[in-house]
Design a protein around this motif. Sequence first.
Motif, PDB file in Angstrom:
ATOM      1  N   VAL A 118       0.983  -1.130  -0.042  1.00  0.00           N
ATOM      2  CA  VAL A 118       0.064  -0.052  -0.096  1.00  0.00           C
ATOM      3  C   VAL A 118       0.998   1.281  -0.184  1.00  0.00           C
ATOM      4  O   VAL A 118       1.878   1.233   0.665  1.00  0.00           O
ATOM      5  N   THR A 119       0.701   1.915  -0.932  1.00  0.00           N
ATOM      6  CA  THR A 119       1.548   3.215  -1.066  1.00  0.00           C
ATOM      7  C   THR A 119       0.883   4.471  -1.728  1.00  0.00           C
ATOM      8  O   THR A 119      -0.053   4.131  -2.698  1.00  0.00           O
ATOM      9  N   PRO A 120       1.096   5.725  -1.333  1.00  0.00           N
ATOM     10  CA  PRO A 120       0.393   6.653  -2.005  1.00  0.00           C
ATOM     11  C   PRO A 120       0.942   7.179  -3.302  1.00  0.00           C
ATOM     12  O   PRO A 120       0.299   8.025  -4.285  1.00  0.00           O
ATOM     13  N   ASN A 121       2.152   6.455  -3.797  1.00  0.00           N
ATOM     14  CA  ASN A 121       2.825   6.737  -5.203  1.00  0.00           C
ATOM     15  C   ASN A 121       2.934   5.497  -5.778  1.00  0.00           C
ATOM     16  O   ASN A 121       4.287   4.827  -5.748  1.00  0.00           O
ATOM     17  N   LYS A 122       2.340   4.910  -6.645  1.00  0.00           N
ATOM     18  CA  LYS A 122       2.225   3.511  -7.184  1.00  0.00           C
ATOM     19  C   LYS A 122       3.434   3.406  -7.896  1.00  0.00           C
ATOM     20  O   LYS A 122       4.353   2.421  -7.877  1.00  0.00           O
ATOM     21  N   ALA A 123       3.406   4.465  -8.911  1.00  0.00           N
ATOM     22  CA  ALA A 123       4.396   4.336 -10.012  1.00  0.00           C
ATOM     23  C   ALA A 123       6.048   4.323  -9.269  1.00  0.00           C
ATOM     24  O   ALA A 123       6.909   3.550  -9.521  1.00  0.00           O
ATOM     25  N   ALA A 124       6.359   5.326  -8.307  1.00  0.00           N
ATOM     26  CA  ALA A 124       7.513   5.399  -7.805  1.00  0.00           C
ATOM     27  C   ALA A 124       7.780   3.945  -7.015  1.00  0.00           C
ATOM     28  O   ALA A 124       9.085   3.455  -6.857  1.00  0.00           O
ATOM     29  N   THR A 125       6.943   3.452  -6.147  1.00  0.00           N
ATOM     30  CA  THR A 125       7.217   2.441  -5.418  1.00  0.00           C
ATOM     31  C   THR A 125       7.311   1.045  -6.290  1.00  0.00           C
ATOM     32  O   THR A 125       8.248   0.220  -5.921  1.00  0.00           O
ATOM     33  N   LYS A 126       6.616   1.044  -7.327  1.00  0.00           N
ATOM     34  CA  LYS A 126       6.609   0.005  -8.407  1.00  0.00           C
ATOM     35  C   LYS A 126       7.986  -0.060  -8.931  1.00  0.00           C
ATOM     36  O   LYS A 126       8.756  -1.214  -9.160  1.00  0.00           O
ATOM     37  N   ALA A 127       8.709   1.129  -8.988  1.00  0.00           N
ATOM     38  CA  ALA A 127       9.879   1.316  -9.811  1.00  0.00           C
ATOM     39  C   ALA A 127      11.077   0.698  -8.671  1.00  0.00           C
ATOM     40  O   ALA A 127      12.018   0.008  -9.096  1.00  0.00           O
ATOM     41  N   GLN A 128      10.894   1.067  -7.507  1.00  0.00           N
ATOM     42  CA  GLN A 128      11.777   0.798  -6.420  1.00  0.00           C
ATOM     43  C   GLN A 128      11.927  -0.690  -6.142  1.00  0.00           C
ATOM     44  O   GLN A 128      12.855  -1.497  -6.302  1.00  0.00           O
ATOM     45  N   LEU A 129      10.597  -1.333  -6.040  1.00  0.00           N
ATOM     46  CA  LEU A 129      10.626  -2.805  -6.244  1.00  0.00           C
ATOM     47  C   LEU A 129      11.041  -3.504  -7.458  1.00  0.00           C
ATOM     48  O   LEU A 129      11.563  -4.646  -7.163  1.00  0.00           O
TER      49      LEU A 129
END
Length: 344
Positions: free
Chosen positions: A70-81
């Motif tokens: 769960v994250t407020p910034n899906k694109a940035a978190t997806k890139a990190q993962l």
Amino acid sequence: MGADTPQKPTTMTPNTHCDFVLPAEWAPQSGVQLTWPHAATDWKPYLEEITQMFLQMAREIAKRELLLVVTPNKAATKAQLAKALDSESMARVIIQEIDTNDTWARDHAPFTLVSTHKAKGFFVKNHLLDFKFNGWGEKFEWRKDNAINLQLYYNGVFHAAMENHTDFVLEGGAIESDGRGTIMTTSSCMLAPHRNQPLDKGKIEERLRNQFHAQRVVWIDHGQLMGDDTDGHIDTTVRVAPHDTLLYIKCSDQVIEHYADFCAMERELQALRTDDGRPYRLIALPMVDEIRYDDERLPATYANFLIVNGAVIYPTYDQPHNDQAAAEALHQAFPDHELIGIDS
């Protein structure tokens, strides 16, 4: 995907066709939720460090089961993962974009009850309970985190019905279950201000017994870490393990402020009996040597571990003697699990 509309708050009662139970944490899991750190949380001053720790946890969880982020910034978190996980693990990651206050998914996520239905053979059905999260007694901003569960539910993430009990404050770290009908909790947390007043201990116990179909509630009256904003969650001091085992924080240094309180907790545990009248097997975890930040002692603890399928993810503190002793204690309790230490 998808589910029925959440019911109004109710009290479930066991019957001959359906027997719900709160499983022990070492029971097989479909997945784990992580609520991701970001710059609008208290993690901002050391966001890079905490994000790296979350990525380590994500890597270990997604190797073994689904990971809900769960994250407020899906694109940035997806890139990190995607940068940190291999493609096979990434295929097990579900990312949901939801605004959040903080990161403590163990405390604001729903509880999962498991039902063994025997009327038409054997199968397992999950049922979710959504309680109120209020920032550990309104100490911190909490309303966004309290709304996460319902948003996930309506997004079709959960393959289960979810029952609304948001008239009652309860965090996941506040209780432990042996999977057989015993719930353990602490009086310091459950009776703390700004949670469930004017309910007294008897009424709170009644709620726990009814909503988790518990046979009994065991209260621990001692053992609170200095600097602990949770008012003494049981997941920081005493954890339930297989074969009637309790892992607990032992204080051996007579000169530190915790000593008398944790000795009293140890005596409580020695006097406890299982549901069939036998003493528990007790395994001591070391107390972390003092760690301070801004001149305040941090509530560092080896008891705040996470069990996933086939592994135990536990915190380490760059204290080699204590870190090793914690690993040895965890191995005694979970000899068939891989131990994964993450610098916390």
